[in-house]
Design an enzyme around this catalytic site. Structure first.
Site, PDB file in Angstrom:
ATOM      1  N   ASP A 133      52.129  25.710 149.082  1.00 16.15           N
ATOM      2  CA  ASP A 133      51.904  27.359 148.818  1.00 16.15           C
ATOM      3  C   ASP A 133      52.347  27.788 150.035  1.00 16.15           C
ATOM      4  O   ASP A 133      51.722  27.802 151.142  1.00 16.15           O
ATOM      5  CB  ASP A 133      50.414  27.563 148.656  1.00 16.15           C
ATOM      6  CG  ASP A 133      50.251  28.796 148.482  1.00 16.15           C
ATOM      7  OD1 ASP A 133      51.025  29.744 148.738  1.00 16.15           O
ATOM      8  OD2 ASP A 133      48.835  29.166 147.907  1.00 16.15           O
ATOM      9  N   ASN A 175      63.405  29.396 149.450  1.00 19.09           N
ATOM     10  CA  ASN A 175      63.905  30.082 148.110  1.00 19.09           C
ATOM     11  C   ASN A 175      62.762  30.631 147.526  1.00 19.09           C
ATOM     12  O   ASN A 175      62.913  31.541 146.664  1.00 19.09           O
ATOM     13  CB  ASN A 175      64.588  28.996 147.437  1.00 19.09           C
ATOM     14  CG  ASN A 175      64.765  29.449 146.097  1.00 19.09           C
ATOM     15  OD1 ASN A 175      65.454  30.281 145.663  1.00 19.09           O
ATOM     16  ND2 ASN A 175      64.037  28.870 144.981  1.00 19.09           N
ATOM     17  N   TYR A 215      59.732  44.608 145.774  1.00 18.73           N
ATOM     18  CA  TYR A 215      60.623  43.577 145.971  1.00 18.73           C
ATOM     19  C   TYR A 215      61.714  44.048 146.779  1.00 18.73           C
ATOM     20  O   TYR A 215      62.152  42.965 147.750  1.00 18.73           O
ATOM     21  CB  TYR A 215      61.207  43.127 144.420  1.00 18.73           C
ATOM     22  CG  TYR A 215      61.978  42.219 144.491  1.00 18.73           C
ATOM     23  CD1 TYR A 215      61.584  40.731 144.552  1.00 18.73           C
ATOM     24  CD2 TYR A 215      63.453  42.221 144.355  1.00 18.73           C
ATOM     25  CE1 TYR A 215      62.427  39.599 144.374  1.00 18.73           C
ATOM     26  CE2 TYR A 215      64.329  41.076 144.352  1.00 18.73           C
ATOM     27  CZ  TYR A 215      63.660  39.821 144.266  1.00 18.73           C
ATOM     28  OH  TYR A 215      64.764  38.733 144.228  1.00 18.73           O
ATOM     29  N   THR A 271      68.108  33.478 135.210  1.00 23.28           N
ATOM     30  CA  THR A 271      66.859  32.737 135.378  1.00 23.28           C
ATOM     31  C   THR A 271      65.705  33.573 134.930  1.00 23.28           C
ATOM     32  O   THR A 271      65.901  34.442 134.222  1.00 23.28           O
ATOM     33  CB  THR A 271      66.547  32.575 136.975  1.00 23.28           C
ATOM     34  OG1 THR A 271      66.175  33.999 137.619  1.00 23.28           O
ATOM     35  CG2 THR A 271      67.510  32.243 137.773  1.00 23.28           C
TER      36      THR A 271
END
Length: 266
Positions: A69, A96, A161, A196
């Site tokens: 985590d 990543n 983001y 993705t």
């Protein structure tokens, strides 16, 4: 190379040890496959035990899956410790793991904001710092941080983001300056729209190609060989980002609207 994956061991990378966060799927798994095919020992890190075990089994005997985590420093440190216990001293860390919650900021919940900042910023800072504590005394090592085209072109409906990926770019550039004269390397990777699960609801924009995760893996493997500090996937992401940055703010906003770049995160 075929289909974006290296099929023979790479003499420059073979035998090296890489740990990858968020590697049970998507870009992370593609990077893990590329590294394994190049002859590296690969440690797959992700939140779910079943997912990391499944990913590691796909990669062969020189791979291991370890739950991590990235929001928890103790968990991240234990992940790196376990990687070195299994395969020896770590050569590469790929930060990543990332999270996206789309929508207008005014509608964002505190939990959505916290999650993105904790994973995308604090997780990368923690991983970079813990890796540096290993790499700097040894005088070698390579940290790869996944940023985004949103590091260059702020995306409406992805404000947090975008902010988090601006932070990753700034962090990696600053650390690169701190490491000047050292053999420890950093690479920041700025993918555009990659096919993705994260991008399945993205809208199309003029001049924005959607590419496969293997394209990012190929770019990272090339950077591990060459030490390239900043990588754009596909390459035009860098040109587009610089264009939007250089234009006056109102002109930049107008161009974004014309090419529908402001609607990608709808």
């Amino acid at each position: 190379m075929s289909g974006g994956v290296v099929h023979v061991a790479d003499t420059e990378l073979s035998g090296r040890v890489v740990a990858i966060t968020g590697a049970a799927r998507g870009i992370g798994l593609a990077v893990a496959r590329g590294c394994a095919a190049a002859g590296m020992s690969v440690v797959v890190g992700d939140l779910e035990a079943q997912a990391v075990d499944s990913a590691a089994r796909q990669l062969g005997q020189n791979a291991a899956g370890i739950v991590v985590d990235v929001r928890d420093e103790d968990s991240f440190a234990a992940f790196l410790d376990a990687a070195e216990e299994q395969f020896g001293l770590l050569d590469v860390l790929v930060n990543n793991a990332g999270v996206l919650r789309m929508g207008p900021l005014v509608e964002a919940t505190a939990d959505d904001v916290r999650l993105q900042l904790d994973v995308n910023v604090r997780g990368v800072v923690t991983g970079t710092r813990l890796a540096l504590q290993r790499f700097v005394p040894r005088g070698r090592g390579h940290i790869v941080n996944l940023a985004s085209s949103a590091s260059l072109v702020a995306a409406p409906n992805g404000a947090v983001y975008s902010a988090s990926k601006h932070a990753v770019l700034g962090l990696t550039r600053a650390v690169r300056g701190e490491l000047h004269g050292s053999a420890v390397r950093t690479t920041v990777v700025m993918p555009g729209v990659i096919r993705t699960e994260m991008t399945r609801d993205f809208a199309s924009a003029i001049g924005v190609r959607t590419v496969e995760p293997e394209a990012v893996a190929d770019a990272i493997l090339a950077a591990l060989r060459s030490g390239t500090p900043e990588v754009y996937v596909p390459r035009e992401v860098g040109l587009q980002g610089r264009l939007f940055t250089l234009l006056p703010a109102r002109t930049s906003d107008l161009v974004k609207r014309l090419v529908r770049a402001d609607r990608v995160m709808r």
